[in-house]
Design an enzyme around this catalytic site. Structure first.
Site, PDB file in Angstrom:
ATOM      1  N   GLY A   1       0.863  -1.174   0.000  1.00 41.16           N
ATOM      2  CA  GLY A   1       0.000   0.000   0.000  1.00 41.16           C
ATOM      3  C   GLY A   1       0.904   1.230   0.000  1.00 41.16           C
TER       4      GLY A   1
ATOM      5  N   ARG B   1      10.088  -1.211  -4.519  1.00 41.40           N
ATOM      6  CA  ARG B   1       8.868  -1.242  -5.331  1.00 41.40           C
ATOM      7  C   ARG B   1       8.802   0.068  -6.117  1.00 41.40           C
ATOM      8  NH1 ARG B   1       3.475  -3.331  -3.067  1.00 41.40           N
ATOM      9  NH2 ARG B   1       3.238  -3.816  -5.283  1.00 41.40           N
TER      10      ARG B   1
ATOM     11  N   GLN C   1      -5.726  -8.749  -2.240  1.00 40.15           N
ATOM     12  CA  GLN C   1      -5.773  -7.713  -1.194  1.00 40.15           C
ATOM     13  C   GLN C   1      -7.222  -7.367  -0.827  1.00 40.15           C
ATOM     14  OE1 GLN C   1      -3.863  -7.548  -3.964  1.00 40.15           O
ATOM     15  NE2 GLN C   1      -1.996  -6.391  -3.658  1.00 40.15           N
TER      16      GLN C   1
ATOM     17  N   ASP D   1      -1.375   5.044  -6.339  1.00 39.60           N
ATOM     18  CA  ASP D   1       0.058   4.904  -6.071  1.00 39.60           C
ATOM     19  C   ASP D   1       0.846   6.077  -6.621  1.00 39.60           C
ATOM     20  OD1 ASP D   1      -0.911   2.059  -5.707  1.00 39.60           O
ATOM     21  OD2 ASP D   1       1.195   1.970  -5.059  1.00 39.60           O
TER      22      ASP D   1
ATOM     23  N   LYS E   1      -3.749  -0.165  -8.354  1.00 38.60           N
ATOM     24  CA  LYS E   1      -3.737  -1.618  -8.559  1.00 38.60           C
ATOM     25  C   LYS E   1      -4.400  -2.006  -9.881  1.00 38.60           C
ATOM     26  CE  LYS E   1      -2.105  -4.055  -6.626  1.00 38.60           C
ATOM     27  NZ  LYS E   1      -0.751  -4.508  -7.069  1.00 38.60           N
TER      28      LYS E   1
END
Ligand code: MRU
Length: 347
Positions: A49, A91, A196, A237, A248
């Site tokens: 997240g 990431r 998720q 994000d 996502k």
């Protein structure tokens, strides 16, 4: 009052975070004083997240500073710069991660000696966490006004408390609406392959006493049509200055389905998720994850041997499909290029 366990905490020079790979079956924690273990937790998605990995990276920097044996300020700074480089590579898509690391690094560079560096780095890391919680609470207050009593809200992935310091982004308006006595039902897309939605969003909403149903990702169309979905809220994000939103994978088709059904589609994100250095969708680094995560389910191969998957972990929703972007500084509406510039420069 929302009663959810803290996603990540700084406890006496150590980091304690929920191992999200174990949810919903076990509430297990990773506790460590080693910054490399925190980097590993981000890479393995034990914590995930966008805002949560920003906080985790900030805390990893704090661990590196506190447990450093550097004899000089220059050496301590060199160590932290190396730590920052490794953390940023864990990431690629969420901009919150480099944002948080750079904030902590700036604090370190302002120190006069190693002792002050330690203090300033820990303070900056705790500030990243505090700001995130405060932003989410504010997002909740603004977004709550979009929810009516009896509404059904659809969401994807987990942009919940587990994905942040607390409250979540997409879930904050839902938690606030619930706290204020509105009845809200949530439909969580399960979110293949990490699930998720099914594992994390369903878990935390259930803990908070909010009605939640899980649907498979490919059911989004029929469910939107038949289940009276009033609103879609998702996280982000990275948001570009023209309002392109990386989130996502599955978010973009969800926005298309919402548009087709006339359902408002909102993004909830703190301004730390905005990357004003880029404009268009092609500039966003999209994480590509290993094929095995798609072709295996709980260790069992579901596709024939020799067949690989294409696995982009994020997609980009164009601004024309987004009704509004809920931030701690207000709700941005189209044209985003103007509203983002106006609101951010006024802050
Ligand atoms: O791969 P993940 O689980 O880190 O992806 C998370 C998301 O896509 C969230 O929606 C996003 O980070 C926002 S979290 C408030």
């Amino acid at each position: 009052m929302l009663r959810l366990p803290r996603t990540i905490e700084w406890v006496d020079g150590r980091v304690r975070l929920i191992n999200q790979l174990k949810l919903p079956h076990e509430l297990e924690y990773v506790e460590t004083s080693d910054w490399r273990r925190v980097a590993e937790a981000i890479r393995r998605m034990e914590i995930r997240g966008a805002p949560a990995i920003g906080v985790a990276a900030a805390f990893a920097m704090a661990l590196a500073a506190v447990h450093s044996r550097a004899g000089s300020l220059e050496e301590a700074l060199r160590e932290l710069e190396e730590c920052a480089r490794i953390l940023k590579s864990t990431r690629p898509t969420a901009v919150n991660l480099p944002w948080a690391v750079d904030r902590v690094l700036r604090a370190a560079r302002a120190a006069a000696d190693v002792e002050e560096l330690r203090e300033m780095v820990v303070r900056a890391a705790l500030e990243v966490q505090r700001m995130d919680e405060e932003c989410n609470r504010r997002i909740g207050e603004l977004g709550e006004q979009l929810i009516d009593d009896g509404d059904t809200v659809m969401t994807i992935c987990n942009a919940g408390s587990l994905a942040t310091s607390y409250y979540g982004t997409a879930t904050a308006p839902i938690y606030l609406a619930h706290e204020r006595g509105k009845r809200v039902r949530v439909i969580a897309l399960e979110t293949r392959p990490y699930l998720q939605g099914a594992r994390l969003t369903a878990w935390e909403l259930k803990q908070a006493g909010i009605e939640v149903k899980v649907v498979t990702d490919n059911a989004m169309g029929i469910v939107m049509e038949r289940e009276g979905v009033n609103l879609v809220i998702v996280g982000a994000d990275r948001v570009t200055r023209r309002g392109y939103v990386a989130n996502k994978v599955g978010t973009y088709p969800l926005a298309l389905v919402a548009r087709e059904h006339g359902v408002p589609f909102y993004v909830a994100a703190p301004t730390s998720s905005f990357d004003l250095s880029i404009e268009g969708p092609g500039e966003i680094p999209i994480e590509v994850r290993p094929s095995e995560e798609v072709v295996y389910i709980y260790g069992r191969r579901i596709a024939p041997e020799g067949v690989e998957a294409i696995y982009y972990a994020f997609d980009v929703t164009p601004p024309k499909l987004i009704t509004g972007i809920i931030t701690e500084r207000g709700i941005f509406y189209p044209p985003y290029e103007k509203s983002i510039r106006r609101l951010l420069s006024a802050a």
